[in-house]
Every structure is written in C-alpha cells, then in structure tokens.
Design a protein around this motif. Sequence first.
Motif, short mmCIF file in Angstrom:
data_model
loop_
_atom_site.label_atom_id
_atom_site.label_comp_id
_atom_site.label_asym_id
_atom_site.label_seq_id
_atom_site.Cartn_x
_atom_site.Cartn_y
_atom_site.Cartn_z
N TRP A 365 0.81 -1.22 0.00
CA TRP A 365 0.00 0.00 0.00
C TRP A 365 0.84 1.27 0.00
O TRP A 365 0.42 2.32 -0.50
N LYS A 366 2.06 1.18 0.58
CA LYS A 366 2.85 2.41 0.76
C LYS A 366 3.63 2.81 -0.49
O LYS A 366 4.15 3.93 -0.54
N ARG A 367 3.73 1.94 -1.47
CA ARG A 367 4.61 2.21 -2.61
C ARG A 367 4.23 3.49 -3.36
O ARG A 367 5.09 4.36 -3.56
N PRO A 368 2.98 3.66 -3.82
CA PRO A 368 2.65 4.94 -4.48
C PRO A 368 2.75 6.14 -3.55
O PRO A 368 3.05 7.25 -4.00
N GLU A 369 2.54 5.92 -2.24
CA GLU A 369 2.68 7.02 -1.27
C GLU A 369 4.12 7.52 -1.20
O GLU A 369 4.37 8.71 -1.12
N LEU A 370 5.06 6.59 -1.21
CA LEU A 370 6.47 6.98 -1.21
C LEU A 370 6.78 7.81 -2.45
O LEU A 370 7.47 8.83 -2.37
N GLY A 371 6.24 7.39 -3.60
CA GLY A 371 6.44 8.14 -4.83
C GLY A 371 5.83 9.52 -4.77
O GLY A 371 6.44 10.51 -5.22
N ARG A 372 4.64 9.61 -4.20
CA ARG A 372 3.96 10.91 -4.10
C ARG A 372 4.76 11.88 -3.23
O ARG A 372 4.96 13.05 -3.59
N ILE A 373 5.22 11.41 -2.07
CA ILE A 373 5.96 12.29 -1.15
C ILE A 373 7.29 12.70 -1.76
O ILE A 373 7.67 13.88 -1.71
N ALA A 374 8.00 11.75 -2.37
CA ALA A 374 9.27 12.09 -3.01
C ALA A 374 9.07 13.11 -4.12
O ALA A 374 9.87 14.04 -4.29
#
Length: 469
Positions: A365-374
């Motif tokens: 679940w966190k993978r796209p979130e990491l991309g968004r924050i970066a």
Amino acid sequence: MKKMLKKLIPDFILCWYHWMLAFWAAVTYGWPSKKIKVIGVTGTKGKSTIVVLAGQILEENGRKVGWISSLTINDGKKEVMNPYHMTMPGRFFIQRTLRQIVKNGCEYALVEVTSEGIKQHRHRFINWAGAVFTNLAPEHLEAHGGFENYRQEKEKLFAAAARNKNSFGVYNLDDENAEHFLAFPVKKKIGYFLNPPQPSFKKEGAVPPLKLRGGEGVKTRGSHAPLRGELFELKISNIQLYANGSEFEINGVKFKTNLLGEFNVYNCAAAMAVGLACGADLATAARALGKIKAIPGRLEMIDEEQDFSVIVDLAHTPDSFDKVFKLFRDLLVRRSSAEPSEGGAHTRNKIISVFGSAGGGRDKWKRPELGRIASEYSDQIFITNEDPYDEDALKIADEILAGCNKNKTDIVLDRRQAIAKALGLAQAGDMVLILGKGTEQTLAVGGKKMKWDDREVTREELKKLKLGA
C-alpha cells in the motif's frame, strides 16, 4: 518452501513452535536476563537511534552497557554492524548475546523490539526492566491485519515489563497512541513532550525538573483513559534546528547535539528518559549527547570532499519520508535565503532522491505514497531496488511510479547505477538523499542476499566521480 509450509501449518501450531523456541533459547543460555537489567525499545521510528543514544548516556554515567539493534550489536566489549538484515534477531541469538553481555560484566542491555519479533514470541522469557514507546505510524499492516493489531503487538512489550514489579516505562506523550501503552502498570513512568497537552493532562505554569504527576485521572492528550501509576514529565522547549545539529532545552537544561531534525530531538528525549530511570541526571545526558557526532546510517552525511551534500538514511515509510524530505527542503530554503548568488538572486539548489520499496509482500500500500511524497520535494527521482526478494522488481518500481511525477522520475533497478546517476547529476549545493537501507549489510534480490552497504557504495561512486572529473 518456507512460505508454503507457513500456509499449510495452522497458526496455533506456528505460535506454539515460536513459543517453544523462545523457551528453549532461555533454558539453553541459562536465563541471562535475570542477571541484568534489560530495556526494550519499541515503536515505528527511532528505535535504533534511541538504543544507541541511551547506551551512550548510561556509559557516560559510569554503567557498562550492551545492546542489540538493527544498527549495531554491542556485547559490552565489541561493537559490530548488525549483519542479519533483521531488526530483532532470532530467539537463540538474543539469549546468547544477552548471556555474553552478562559475561562481559554489563549491568544493562538495550534491545530493539519489533512487532514481528513480538508476534513470533522473541520477547518471551526475558525479564524486562524497562520499556520505551517511541511513536506509532502505519507499517506492516498487511502482516498484522491492520493498524490496531500492529499496535497491540507493540503493547505486549509493556505487558511483559509490567510483570516486573520494579520496571519502568518511557512514553512519547505527543503520540496519540501513548494512552494505550500508559495503561500498563509499571512502577515508574517518564513521559516526554513538546506539544502542550490538553488542560486535563498539563497544568499551567513551567514544569520543574522531574515534576511528579499523580496517578488516577492523569490523561494523555485527547485521552479519556486514566493513567495507572505516577508520571514524571520531561518538557522539550526552545528547539533550534541547524544544518549541523540542534539546540533545545528539557526542563530548563540546555542541550546541544550534532543530530539533525526535530525527530532526533524526540529521540534524545527518549534516551534521556531511559538515563533518568537508570540513575543518570540531565546534565550527564547533555554531556553524553553532545559527544555523539552521528548515528550510522541515520541521516548520515557521506563526505568525499564533493561540493554537494549526500545523505544516507533508513527512511522507508511514508511518515519517515515526509519528515526527512521536509527537513532537507527546509534546510535548502534556509540556506538559499541566506546565501544569494552574485547577481543578488537566491540560488535554487536541487534535491535528488534514490529509493525503492521492499518486496516479499511487505506493505504494498505504501509504494505509491512513497512516490507521491518524493515527488512533492524532489527535483529528480531515481526508483531502484530495495530488497525485492522474490517479487518482480520492475513491478515494485512501477507501483512506486504510479504516485510519482513521471516527468522527473527514472527507474534504474541496479541500485549502484541509480546511486551513480544521482551523484553524477548533482551540482554544487545540491542534496542527494539515498533512502531505505541505512546501514543494512545485505541486498536481497531473488533468492540471494548480496553483500551491500549504501554508505560504502556511495563512497566508492563519489571517488569514481572525482577521478573522472
């Protein structure tokens, strides 16, 4: 094969198996925790740093200490990097190391305690003298079946500590989950906070050193649950953050450290609370913390005399990403405001980030979130491998990419190549953030683990860059 067996064997048998391993490990090594004061540190972030900081404070206070953390393993005589790619190693390793710590004449042992370790009973048959709660953010949700289950696993450390009639607890009172950990009846409780609690928790006026707050009716912020026992408060105030460290006060005592970011101020406060529970005073803690130059793999600056900054950090969750990126964005903004270029305009330096996300079915679940924050903070992103295990590495990268601004993102699965490309792109004054692994000593790809250290690889690539200049 291992995964297949886990699916075939009923959960209650697996649970019994892990419990029995923990029991036999304690028996085999002679119940070493009965001869030493063992302190467990749990939470989502900051555990390793707090273990090392608390160890340094206790040593400054004349106590001999050992510890087990994802950073290093210290048996009281020798400190080595943790080679196991595991924050909380197996039961036999823990008991064997505790026995060695006892044998080497230590009085205290600090142990980093994880939810997965607790789930597998690695915390069992250890006489816990103290427990520390750092903070809680979503992590390992798929493994535990939700956030509440994740939190309840962490709570079991405090339940275990409460069985020791002389144990203590340390709590981050600014975390909304603190009330759950405060509910366990340990003898002494020390809480630290920066944000002013609600009036039901905090009386008006300054907090003198080690002010004692009384048992029933004391509540954490936003909580309606009464606290069992008594609570000492450590109030953090007057924080000043710099590019090379921080200054702050705790209960009127001034501290100056070489550690970056507000989150490290919290880590220092937790370590101080451990020190206080074990007989050190705030002045001793301030002296110890002032001597620490850096924590390996935690916001560690890699310096090969290049004209840009390179930082290696373990950050691998959305919450830790947000804190790390915001810290360095703010530092860049502050620096550019203070140092206008020759024409009078302010310099616009870049943030270049290198990261991936672990495979093996971990927290997809966190993978796209990491991309968004970066994407929010970075000028250029390189998505790369970070222990894909047996998962398709490109699929993991694509799931991260789904949250990214694709115009400034490249996928370079070879982690060394990704680091080299990021370093080659950096110009004077830029910041390169290499995230996700910290001091981890292996990189797991497919069924193999290869020797790895982000810090060493980065140094090697910086030297190559310098030679090619």
